[in-house]
Design an enzyme around this catalytic site. Structure first.
Site, PDB file in Angstrom:
ATOM      1  CB  ALA A 135       0.944 -12.930 -35.539  1.00 57.60           C
ATOM      2  CB  ALA A 153       2.599 -14.347 -38.840  1.00 54.50           C
ATOM      3  CE  LYS A 202       8.293  -4.317 -41.804  1.00 57.20           C
ATOM      4  NZ  LYS A 202       8.094  -5.606 -40.992  1.00 57.20           N
ATOM      5  CG  ASN A 237       5.851  -0.396 -40.285  1.00 55.11           C
ATOM      6  OD1 ASN A 237       5.175  -0.987 -41.037  1.00 55.11           O
ATOM      7  ND2 ASN A 237       6.976  -1.177 -39.729  1.00 55.11           N
ATOM      8  CB  SER A 274       0.167  -3.962 -37.480  1.00 55.38           C
ATOM      9  OG  SER A 274       1.242  -3.317 -37.502  1.00 55.38           O
TER      10      SER A 274
HETATM   11  P1  NAD Z   1       1.030 -10.251 -31.676  1.00 52.36           P
HETATM   12  O1  NAD Z   1      -0.011  -9.138 -31.323  1.00 52.36           O
HETATM   13  O2  NAD Z   1       0.402 -11.546 -32.696  1.00 52.36           O
HETATM   14  O3  NAD Z   1       1.593 -10.711 -30.408  1.00 52.36           O
HETATM   15  C1  NAD Z   1       2.455  -9.858 -29.885  1.00 52.36           C
HETATM   16  C2  NAD Z   1       2.587 -10.260 -28.200  1.00 52.36           C
HETATM   17  O4  NAD Z   1       1.125  -9.826 -27.886  1.00 52.36           O
HETATM   18  C3  NAD Z   1       2.636 -11.677 -27.921  1.00 52.36           C
HETATM   19  O5  NAD Z   1       3.401 -11.829 -26.856  1.00 52.36           O
HETATM   20  C4  NAD Z   1       1.221 -12.186 -27.740  1.00 52.36           C
HETATM   21  O6  NAD Z   1       0.936 -13.156 -27.251  1.00 52.36           O
HETATM   22  C5  NAD Z   1       0.455 -10.959 -27.056  1.00 52.36           C
HETATM   23  N1  NAD Z   1      -0.839 -10.940 -27.177  1.00 52.36           N
HETATM   24  C6  NAD Z   1      -1.677 -10.810 -28.583  1.00 52.36           C
HETATM   25  N2  NAD Z   1      -3.112 -11.046 -28.337  1.00 52.36           N
HETATM   26  C7  NAD Z   1      -3.091 -10.941 -26.708  1.00 52.36           C
HETATM   27  C8  NAD Z   1      -4.259 -11.099 -25.960  1.00 52.36           C
HETATM   28  N3  NAD Z   1      -5.377 -10.924 -26.552  1.00 52.36           N
HETATM   29  N4  NAD Z   1      -4.069 -10.777 -24.854  1.00 52.36           N
HETATM   30  C9  NAD Z   1      -2.779 -10.970 -24.214  1.00 52.36           C
HETATM   31  N5  NAD Z   1      -1.715 -10.874 -25.155  1.00 52.36           N
HETATM   32  C10 NAD Z   1      -1.870 -10.988 -26.293  1.00 52.36           C
HETATM   33  O7  NAD Z   1       1.848  -9.304 -32.806  1.00 52.36           O
HETATM   34  P2  NAD Z   1       2.839  -9.787 -33.799  1.00 52.36           P
HETATM   35  O8  NAD Z   1       2.194  -9.461 -34.961  1.00 52.36           O
HETATM   36  O9  NAD Z   1       3.449 -11.037 -33.663  1.00 52.36           O
HETATM   37  O10 NAD Z   1       4.021  -8.851 -33.834  1.00 52.36           O
HETATM   38  C11 NAD Z   1       5.045  -8.729 -32.824  1.00 52.36           C
HETATM   39  C12 NAD Z   1       6.180  -7.904 -33.397  1.00 52.36           C
HETATM   40  O11 NAD Z   1       6.392  -8.411 -34.615  1.00 52.36           O
HETATM   41  C13 NAD Z   1       5.650  -6.382 -33.326  1.00 52.36           C
HETATM   42  O12 NAD Z   1       6.790  -5.542 -33.083  1.00 52.36           O
HETATM   43  C14 NAD Z   1       5.236  -6.141 -34.928  1.00 52.36           C
HETATM   44  O13 NAD Z   1       5.467  -4.847 -35.302  1.00 52.36           O
HETATM   45  C15 NAD Z   1       6.406  -7.024 -35.639  1.00 52.36           C
HETATM   46  N6  NAD Z   1       6.126  -7.649 -36.755  1.00 52.36           N
HETATM   47  C16 NAD Z   1       4.807  -8.229 -37.123  1.00 52.36           C
HETATM   48  C17 NAD Z   1       4.493  -8.863 -38.495  1.00 52.36           C
HETATM   49  C18 NAD Z   1       3.242  -9.617 -38.635  1.00 52.36           C
HETATM   50  O14 NAD Z   1       2.841  -9.695 -39.784  1.00 52.36           O
HETATM   51  N7  NAD Z   1       2.308 -10.037 -37.863  1.00 52.36           N
HETATM   52  C19 NAD Z   1       5.170  -8.712 -39.384  1.00 52.36           C
HETATM   53  C20 NAD Z   1       6.736  -7.758 -39.121  1.00 52.36           C
HETATM   54  C21 NAD Z   1       7.033  -7.434 -37.899  1.00 52.36           C
END
Ligand code: NAD
Length: 311
Positions: free
Chosen positions: A11, A132, A188, A192, A261
């Site tokens: 995301a 996201a 932050k 969390n 999250s």
């Molecule tokens: P995400 O779950 O969308 O993605 C993180 C990783 O997990 C990626 O490499 C993704 O490809 C993998 N992944 C997700 N679903 C999967 C599945 N079904 N099978 C295999 N792999 C999978 O996580 P994110 O929200 O992008 O978070 C990444 C970092 O950013 C984390 O440390 C989170 O705490 C931080 N963050 C997220 C947000 C947000 O709103 N999403 C905001 C601030 C910080």
């Protein structure tokens, strides 16, 4: 900085990568998830916004297949995958001696773990208030606004910091060079570490949690432990400010309607980032001789729930 990799392109990685690409930068999405990479390569990254859904053609590959060396690598895996990601990129020759490795993940201690793999002078810390969502393989949801604060992890001045901030600003990511990013990281992480486990254990939205008349009595002891551990590590946090920030998330008009999250991860059968939040506080507390019984207990409770929900 010509070649950019977003390492961990779910995301949030999808957001940062697609906005940089749209601004004209040369971006590669690097991710471990086969289905996601395949979908992006076949159809482009599907981006749903408040106004439309569109597809973006953008390079995507697995870390073990990357062929380039990058000038900037933004780490946005979940915390537990991040060291394997950095090590794999190093082994592939994707990190050169001037590569800036910028972690934008939530949680604490990422710089300490990364400096076992790459020199600390190459590590940068960022905190983002952007959000996201991931709708499925190759599909992201981008809503709202945010900002990014960044600094080199060792606090040293570095011309690359401003270059990265300028690139982010060309991509409308609202970036600022910080002179105390660790304080922002810890602030932050406190939010969390309080709301994520409590809402997850109680299966409540942030609003529902805040409705409890004695919610403040639940959050204060957790915050006090974090403030004490931070102080011993030279980071000044103000308890009252943190209480206000957390209570500011309760109303439905702010973040109240959301489940954090950690809740989403756990109840979708995925491991949480608790070891990098409360678990990391407990670890530091143990090393520093500061008792952290509340953070210890929250970590244990989330681990217990992971045993039930993560297959
Ligand atoms: P995400 O779950 O969308 O993605 C993180 C990783 O997990 C990626 O490499 C993704 O490809 C993998 N992944 C997700 N679903 C999967 C599945 N079904 N099978 C295999 N792999 C999978 O996580 P994110 O929200 O992008 O978070 C990444 C970092 O950013 C984390 O440390 C989170 O705490 C931080 N963050 C997220 C947000 C947000 O709103 N999403 C905001 C601030 C910080």
């Amino acid at each position: 900085m010509k070649q950019i990799a977003i390492a961990g392109a779910g995301a949030m990685g999808g957001r940062i990568g697609s906005q940089l690409k749209k601004a004209g930068f040369d971006v590669t999405l690097v991710d471990f998830w086969d289905e996601h990479i395949k979908a992006i390569n076949e159809h482009g990254l599907e981006i749903q916004t408040e106004t439309d859904t569109h597809y973006m053609k953008i390079d995507a590959c697995k870390p073990e297949h990357t062929e380039k060396a990058y000038d900037l690598i933004v780490i946005l895996t979940k915390a537990m995958q991040s060291e394997t990601m950095v090590q794999t990129l190093l082994d592939r020759g994707a990190i050169h001696e001037n590569t800036a490795i910028l972690t934008m993940m939530n949680g604490l201690g990422h710089d300490e773990r990364f400096e076992k793999i790459v020199p600390k002078s190459q590590i940068f810390l960022a905190v983002t208030m952007w959000t996201a969502g991931l709708r499925g393989p190759g599909q992201i949801l981008l809503e709202g606004t945010g900002r990014i604060d960044l600094q080199r992890a060792d606090g040293e001045a570095d011309a690359r910091t401003q270059v990265i901030a300028d690139m982010f600003n060309q991509a409308n990511l609202n970036a600022y060079v910080s002179d105390n990013v660790l304080q922002t990281v810890w602030t932050k992480a406190t939010l969390n570490s309080v709301l994520n486990p409590l809402c997850t254990i109680l299966d409540k939205t942030i609003f529902e949690f805040g409705e409890y008349p004695e919610a403040r009595q639940q959050i204060e002891p957790i915050i006090e432990e974090i403030v004490a551990v931070a102080k011993a590590k030279g980071i000044v946090l103000n308890k009252e400010t943190l209480v206000q920030k957390i209570e500011g998330a309760y109303p439905k008009e702010t973040q109240g309607l959301h489940y954090p999250s950690m809740h989403q991860d756990l109840y979708h059968g995925r491991l949480t980032e608790v070891d990098y939040l409360n678990g990391q506080i407990s670890k530091y507390g143990h090393e520093l001789g500061i008792p952290t019984p509340n953070n210890d207990m929250l970590t244990h409770l989330i681990h217990q729930l992971e045993m039930t929900h993560v297959k």
